[in-house]
Design a protein around this motif. Structure first.
Motif, PDB file in Angstrom:
ATOM      1  N   ALA A 192      -5.702   2.311   0.768  1.00  0.00           N
ATOM      2  CA  ALA A 192      -5.361   3.438  -0.095  1.00  0.00           C
ATOM      3  C   ALA A 192      -6.509   4.367  -0.542  1.00  0.00           C
ATOM      4  O   ALA A 192      -6.153   5.737  -0.675  1.00  0.00           O
ATOM      5  N   PHE A 202      -7.095  -2.699  -6.517  1.00  0.00           N
ATOM      6  CA  PHE A 202      -5.793  -2.967  -5.936  1.00  0.00           C
ATOM      7  C   PHE A 202      -5.507  -4.337  -5.981  1.00  0.00           C
ATOM      8  O   PHE A 202      -6.065  -5.093  -5.479  1.00  0.00           O
ATOM      9  N   SER A 236      -6.724  -4.142   0.908  1.00  0.00           N
ATOM     10  CA  SER A 236      -5.972  -2.970   0.888  1.00  0.00           C
ATOM     11  C   SER A 236      -6.400  -1.768   0.215  1.00  0.00           C
ATOM     12  O   SER A 236      -6.053  -0.618   0.571  1.00  0.00           O
ATOM     13  N   CYS A 237      -7.471  -2.005  -0.806  1.00  0.00           N
ATOM     14  CA  CYS A 237      -7.990  -0.882  -1.368  1.00  0.00           C
ATOM     15  C   CYS A 237      -8.541   0.260  -0.387  1.00  0.00           C
ATOM     16  O   CYS A 237      -8.507   1.461  -0.778  1.00  0.00           O
ATOM     17  N   CYS A 273       1.993   1.911  -3.550  1.00  0.00           N
ATOM     18  CA  CYS A 273       1.143   2.442  -4.362  1.00  0.00           C
ATOM     19  C   CYS A 273       0.478   3.572  -4.088  1.00  0.00           C
ATOM     20  O   CYS A 273       0.234   4.334  -5.017  1.00  0.00           O
ATOM     21  N   ILE A 274       0.547   3.803  -2.798  1.00  0.00           N
ATOM     22  CA  ILE A 274      -0.193   5.238  -2.376  1.00  0.00           C
ATOM     23  C   ILE A 274       0.802   6.235  -2.879  1.00  0.00           C
ATOM     24  O   ILE A 274       0.403   7.372  -3.280  1.00  0.00           O
ATOM     25  N   ASP A 282     -10.248  -5.421  -3.923  1.00  0.00           N
ATOM     26  CA  ASP A 282      -8.869  -5.900  -4.046  1.00  0.00           C
ATOM     27  C   ASP A 282      -9.058  -7.234  -4.971  1.00  0.00           C
ATOM     28  O   ASP A 282     -10.182  -7.638  -5.409  1.00  0.00           O
ATOM     29  N   PRO A 342      -0.708  -8.098   1.122  1.00  0.00           N
ATOM     30  CA  PRO A 342      -1.627  -7.007   1.629  1.00  0.00           C
ATOM     31  C   PRO A 342      -1.104  -6.598   2.883  1.00  0.00           C
ATOM     32  O   PRO A 342      -0.342  -7.472   3.634  1.00  0.00           O
ATOM     33  N   ASP A 343      -1.656  -5.555   3.546  1.00  0.00           N
ATOM     34  CA  ASP A 343      -1.290  -5.077   4.789  1.00  0.00           C
ATOM     35  C   ASP A 343      -1.694  -6.090   5.883  1.00  0.00           C
ATOM     36  O   ASP A 343      -1.233  -6.569   6.842  1.00  0.00           O
ATOM     37  N   THR A 374       0.908  -1.050  -0.046  1.00  0.00           N
ATOM     38  CA  THR A 374      -0.085  -0.069   0.088  1.00  0.00           C
ATOM     39  C   THR A 374       0.841   1.313   0.005  1.00  0.00           C
ATOM     40  O   THR A 374       0.449   2.339  -0.820  1.00  0.00           O
TER      41      THR A 374
END
Lengths: 79, 374
Positions: B101, B85, B97-98, B62-63, B115, B90-91, B59
């Protein structure tokens, strides 16, 4: 391909002197036949003969004779 | 095989991102002797790679990429209609994760977000989903995020993966085209679940929540089986994409391969008769970053971009699953291509960037497209 040519082909793949490779040579005696050597062998099978090995064939190869057997099964080895 | 075509939207921009720590395989201290390392480097082609520390997740990558991208193309947060996402790192197991974000990018409540749990084939799949969603007249802008941190699930003593992986993220902005046109995107998607154990992390999921063997938290890869799979599937995938699109290989400007291993990619190039100059490689610098290696190769692969026409790109993802797919898309000459190396302690864009973004959000302003070419 004759058996002698096949042995030379295998020796070249693993960068071994031709006289060190016989049908009875086990995988453990070929230093370069490690996990990376397997990839090289697979690529050469594909490139030279158009043979894509099965997962079982890859896992069962324990020595030079197994390579010769795959060539024989695929009609690439003349006795 | 699922072959689909969508009316082509426009890629407004792609930004890739990597963590700041750059590891040189030949000088980094590892569990392997120098000769072994040299051999792996020579064959797999990975000289350096960017490695995430424990504070950096997909994340974060990507962020940071999204912020740079949205700044560059002038997309305000309230203009994004959907967020996809794609990640296998993932976190958290939940939430998706979406959602992380979505919050970080200040997207609006009416933005759809979800996701996709795919790895190496993730980018073609993500574009397929984005292209399909954009057929809906109510959706105009989609943000596709694809990030992976495979170094964080690699056993440092496992030679098959320890020197191979790098971490990367990406953000891709895709927008529907409002003027009439006949351009299409073509997708081919395939799956073979019989190989699901060939690339797997067995522990930590709900099949084996707390494994006794701690190594099960690391990835296990049967390299020869994966190579076997690529030999069988990728050449056919390329032929199928050509056939479905009606284009010839000569009409494709670049074949963007998932950067799995240099030896494998070169073999595939030879086998499929593709000229090497049409297959950009970034694995030497970034390692194998999983699915995000496809957008990373687009931004960092030194693509030559004519000003008078879009590039035709065949994007190829293949691996874990086993899952593989292609996306034949065009990349306009105005599309922004950029790359971010995370540099702040909190893995956020530099203060100046953040201030600029906040200011534009408040004023609801857009910024003209930046022509950033690699």
């Amino acid at each position: 391909m004759t058996r002698i040519e096949a042995l030379k082909w295998i020796a070249d793949i693993f960068e071994e002197p031709a006289d060190r490779i016989t049908p009875d040579t086990p995988r453990s005696d070929i230093q370069a036949w490690d996990s990376l050597g397997v990839l090289t062998l697979m690529a050469d099978f594909d490139q030279t003969f158009g043979i894509i090995l099965s997962d079982e064939e890859i896992q069962c190869m324990k020595g030079v004779n197994d390579i010769l057997e795959i060539l024989r099964t695929n009609g690439k080895l003349s006795e | 095989m699922a072959i689909t075509k969508t009316k082509a939207p426009e890629i407004r921009g792609i930004v890739s991102s990597v963590p700041p720590r750059r590891v040189d395989n030949l000088t980094e201290k590892t569990a392997f002797d120098a000769q072994e390392v040299e051999k792996v480097v020579r064959l797999a082609g990975v000289k350096t790679r960017h490695v995430a520390d424990e504070s950096i997740c997909s994340t974060d990558l990507c962020i940071a990429a999204s912020r740079r991208l949205m700044n560059s193309i002038g997309w305000t947060p309230d203009s994004v209609d959907a967020l996809i996402f794609v990640t296998q790192t993932p976190d958290y197991f939940l939430p998706s994760s979406c959602c992380i974000a979505h919050r970080a990018l200040d997207l609006r409540d009416s933005c759809a977000a979800f996701d996709v749990g795919l790895g190496c084939s993730g980018y073609p799949y993500g574009l397929w989903l984005a292209g399909s969603i954009l057929q809906n007249p109510g959706i105009r802008r989609v943000l596709l995020l694809h990030g992976e941190t495979p170094t964080r699930f690699s056993d440092p003593s496992d030679r098959t993966v320890a020197l191979l992986f790098g971490d990367a993220g990406s953000a891709t902005a895709i927008e529907s085209i409002e003027v009439p046109h006949n351009r299409e995107w073509t997708f081919c998607m395939q799956t073979d679940g019989t190989g699901f154990r060939d690339l797997i992390i067995e522990g930590g999921g709900f099949r084996e929540r707390v494994p006794k063997d701690q190594r099960k938290h690391f990835v296990s890869m049967k390299g020869p089986n994966i190579f076997n799979f690529t030999l069988k599937r990728v050449p056919t995938l390329i032929e199928d994409a050509m056939s479905a699109s009606g284009l010839s290989k000569e009409q494709i400007d670049y074949f963007i391969f998932h950067q799995s291993n240099q030896f494998i990619m070169r073999h595939l190039a030879k086998k499929t008769g593709l000229p090497e100059e049409k297959i950009p490689l970034v694995i030497s610098e970034f390692g194998s970053a999983g699915g995000p290696s496809v957008p990373l190769t687009i931004t960092q692969g030194g693509l030559s971009r004519p000003k008078d026409r879009p590039l035709q790109l065949l994007l190829l993802g293949y691996g874990v699953g086993l899952s593989w797919g292609s996306a034949l898309v065009h990349l306009g000459s105005e599309a922004v291509l950029d790359h971010v190396i995370l540099d702040g302690p909190d893995h956020q864009p530099r203060e100046t960037e953040r201030a600029e973004l906040s200011s534009r959000i408040l004023k609801n302003e857009s910024r003209p497209n930046k022509h950033s070419k690699v």
